[in-house]
Design a protein around this motif. Structure first.
Motif, PDB file in Angstrom:
ATOM      1  N   PHE A  81       0.844  -1.197   0.000  1.00  0.00           N
ATOM      2  CA  PHE A  81       0.000   0.000   0.000  1.00  0.00           C
ATOM      3  C   PHE A  81       0.878   1.246   0.000  1.00  0.00           C
ATOM      4  O   PHE A  81       1.878   1.299   0.730  1.00  0.00           O
ATOM      5  CB  PHE A  81      -0.883   0.030   1.244  1.00  0.00           C
ATOM      6  CG  PHE A  81      -1.897  -1.081   1.313  1.00  0.00           C
ATOM      7  CD1 PHE A  81      -3.056  -1.031   0.549  1.00  0.00           C
ATOM      8  CD2 PHE A  81      -1.701  -2.174   2.143  1.00  0.00           C
ATOM      9  CE1 PHE A  81      -3.991  -2.056   0.608  1.00  0.00           C
ATOM     10  CE2 PHE A  81      -2.634  -3.201   2.210  1.00  0.00           C
ATOM     11  CZ  PHE A  81      -3.783  -3.141   1.433  1.00  0.00           C
ATOM     12  N   ALA A  82       0.493   2.239  -0.795  1.00  0.00           N
ATOM     13  CA  ALA A  82       1.190   3.525  -0.773  1.00  0.00           C
ATOM     14  C   ALA A  82       0.729   4.316   0.440  1.00  0.00           C
ATOM     15  O   ALA A  82      -0.481   4.427   0.687  1.00  0.00           O
ATOM     16  CB  ALA A  82       0.893   4.307  -2.050  1.00  0.00           C
ATOM     17  N   VAL A  83       1.688   4.842   1.195  1.00  0.00           N
ATOM     18  CA  VAL A  83       1.378   5.698   2.348  1.00  0.00           C
ATOM     19  C   VAL A  83       2.267   6.943   2.264  1.00  0.00           C
ATOM     20  O   VAL A  83       3.259   6.967   1.525  1.00  0.00           O
ATOM     21  CB  VAL A  83       1.633   4.972   3.696  1.00  0.00           C
ATOM     22  CG1 VAL A  83       0.732   3.759   3.863  1.00  0.00           C
ATOM     23  CG2 VAL A  83       3.097   4.562   3.848  1.00  0.00           C
ATOM     24  N   ASP A  84       1.908   7.970   3.049  1.00  0.00           N
ATOM     25  CA  ASP A  84       2.719   9.187   3.055  1.00  0.00           C
ATOM     26  C   ASP A  84       4.000   8.997   3.865  1.00  0.00           C
ATOM     27  O   ASP A  84       5.024   9.611   3.573  1.00  0.00           O
ATOM     28  CB  ASP A  84       1.930  10.351   3.680  1.00  0.00           C
ATOM     29  CG  ASP A  84       0.640  10.609   2.929  1.00  0.00           C
ATOM     30  OD1 ASP A  84       0.636  10.399   1.696  1.00  0.00           O
ATOM     31  OD2 ASP A  84      -0.354  10.998   3.572  1.00  0.00           O
ATOM     32  N   ASP A  85       3.907   8.182   4.905  1.00  0.00           N
ATOM     33  CA  ASP A  85       4.994   8.112   5.876  1.00  0.00           C
ATOM     34  C   ASP A  85       5.077   6.673   6.400  1.00  0.00           C
ATOM     35  O   ASP A  85       4.256   6.253   7.225  1.00  0.00           O
ATOM     36  CB  ASP A  85       4.669   9.116   7.007  1.00  0.00           C
ATOM     37  CG  ASP A  85       5.790   9.219   8.031  1.00  0.00           C
ATOM     38  OD1 ASP A  85       6.511   8.231   8.242  1.00  0.00           O
ATOM     39  OD2 ASP A  85       5.918  10.302   8.639  1.00  0.00           O
ATOM     40  N   VAL A  86       6.052   5.918   5.917  1.00  0.00           N
ATOM     41  CA  VAL A  86       6.165   4.498   6.280  1.00  0.00           C
ATOM     42  C   VAL A  86       6.393   4.336   7.783  1.00  0.00           C
ATOM     43  O   VAL A  86       5.722   3.526   8.439  1.00  0.00           O
ATOM     44  CB  VAL A  86       7.290   3.802   5.470  1.00  0.00           C
ATOM     45  CG1 VAL A  86       7.597   2.420   6.043  1.00  0.00           C
ATOM     46  CG2 VAL A  86       6.889   3.662   4.003  1.00  0.00           C
ATOM     47  N   ASN A  87       7.325   5.107   8.351  1.00  0.00           N
ATOM     48  CA  ASN A  87       7.616   4.939   9.781  1.00  0.00           C
ATOM     49  C   ASN A  87       6.380   5.183  10.647  1.00  0.00           C
ATOM     50  O   ASN A  87       6.106   4.440  11.589  1.00  0.00           O
ATOM     51  CB  ASN A  87       8.741   5.892  10.220  1.00  0.00           C
ATOM     52  CG  ASN A  87      10.108   5.356   9.817  1.00  0.00           C
ATOM     53  OD1 ASN A  87      10.256   4.188   9.458  1.00  0.00           O
ATOM     54  ND2 ASN A  87      11.113   6.219   9.864  1.00  0.00           N
ATOM     55  N   LYS A  88       5.628   6.219  10.301  1.00  0.00           N
ATOM     56  CA  LYS A  88       4.420   6.545  11.065  1.00  0.00           C
ATOM     57  C   LYS A  88       3.386   5.415  10.935  1.00  0.00           C
ATOM     58  O   LYS A  88       2.745   5.019  11.912  1.00  0.00           O
ATOM     59  CB  LYS A  88       3.846   7.876  10.542  1.00  0.00           C
ATOM     60  CG  LYS A  88       2.816   8.510  11.428  1.00  0.00           C
ATOM     61  CD  LYS A  88       2.411   9.899  10.913  1.00  0.00           C
ATOM     62  CE  LYS A  88       0.940  10.140  11.231  1.00  0.00           C
ATOM     63  NZ  LYS A  88       0.233  10.853  10.167  1.00  0.00           N
ATOM     64  N   SER A  89       3.241   4.885   9.731  1.00  0.00           N
ATOM     65  CA  SER A  89       2.263   3.815   9.511  1.00  0.00           C
ATOM     66  C   SER A  89       2.673   2.535  10.234  1.00  0.00           C
ATOM     67  O   SER A  89       1.830   1.837  10.803  1.00  0.00           O
ATOM     68  CB  SER A  89       2.104   3.548   8.007  1.00  0.00           C
ATOM     69  OG  SER A  89       1.647   4.716   7.358  1.00  0.00           O
ATOM     70  N   LEU A  90       3.982   2.217  10.228  1.00  0.00           N
ATOM     71  CA  LEU A  90       4.458   1.038  10.956  1.00  0.00           C
ATOM     72  C   LEU A  90       4.160   1.191  12.447  1.00  0.00           C
ATOM     73  O   LEU A  90       3.659   0.271  13.100  1.00  0.00           O
ATOM     74  CB  LEU A  90       5.974   0.852  10.747  1.00  0.00           C
ATOM     75  CG  LEU A  90       6.442   0.404   9.358  1.00  0.00           C
ATOM     76  CD1 LEU A  90       7.970   0.468   9.263  1.00  0.00           C
ATOM     77  CD2 LEU A  90       5.960  -1.006   9.013  1.00  0.00           C
TER      78      LEU A  90
END
Lengths: 134, 134
Positions: B82-91
């Protein structure tokens, strides 16, 4: 053949209730429809992400193809559906290129779409569907 | 969490040469890049369909996770990204909701994207990746 986008990804789950909570609460997607498809013996739940739907599939009978899939492979991606302009034409084109078909002609699927499946033995393990809007 | 679209679908194949001919000649998609990702021990081939890439994955070593996947489950869909704006935040968000992570922090993936994986035991059998453009 003109595949415009990925219409949906079908995901086999043991329980839509349990899976729905993951897709909603963790991934933040919204379940906008739940529908039973009697001839496939499945309950489906739909989520939209960009152009593509996530279609969760829960078997409503032990005879459902989805129940057999989970028994053999576990929960996971069951099929990929490409949007096309004309399902019958795309099925015929694939057949002319040596691909065995599950559906010789389009039929009705979930959400009122016309659909047709290619045989996964001819598509490198990915059960592949074509979809068109009526 | 804000998933904007499906960035790619990773598909494990035994041979990119064989699979490429199916995706190009039958489905009519164009392979626009081939890339080796050394730390994952895979060769990848990319096709675009709408917003989403198909990423074919061929193991370059028996020790590759893709070789092990094919041994266990056969060829087929390996992961969804999935495309997200911010990988670290989503993790971090996923972890706070009880999801075990494969990657605690983003790392470099194919095509120069920043990526991070969730553990498939916590995502109902679908190996799930987040991607962001640098």
């Amino acid at each position: 053949m003109n595949l415009t986008h990925i219409e949906h990804i079908g995901i086999a789950v043991k329980s839509i209730d349990e899976a729905k909570s993951y897709y909603e609460d963790v991934l933040g997607l919204e379940c906008y429809a739940i529908e039973e498809v009697e001839d496939q013996k499945v309950k489906t739940a739909f989520f939209m992400v960009g152009q593509t739907k996530i279609e969760l599939l829960e078997a409503t009978s032990d005879e459902s193809p989805v129940a057999k899939f989970i028994e053999k492979k576990g929960q996971g991606v069951h099929h990929i559906a490409f949007a096309v302009d004309d399902v019958n034409k795309s099925l015929k084109e694939a057949e002319n290129k040596g691909i065995k078909l599950i559906d010789k002609e389009k039929r009705k699927g979930a959400e009122g779409l016309n659909i047709g499946f290619l045989h996964p033995k001819f598509t490198l393990g990915v059960l592949t569907e074509f979809c068109e809007k009526q």
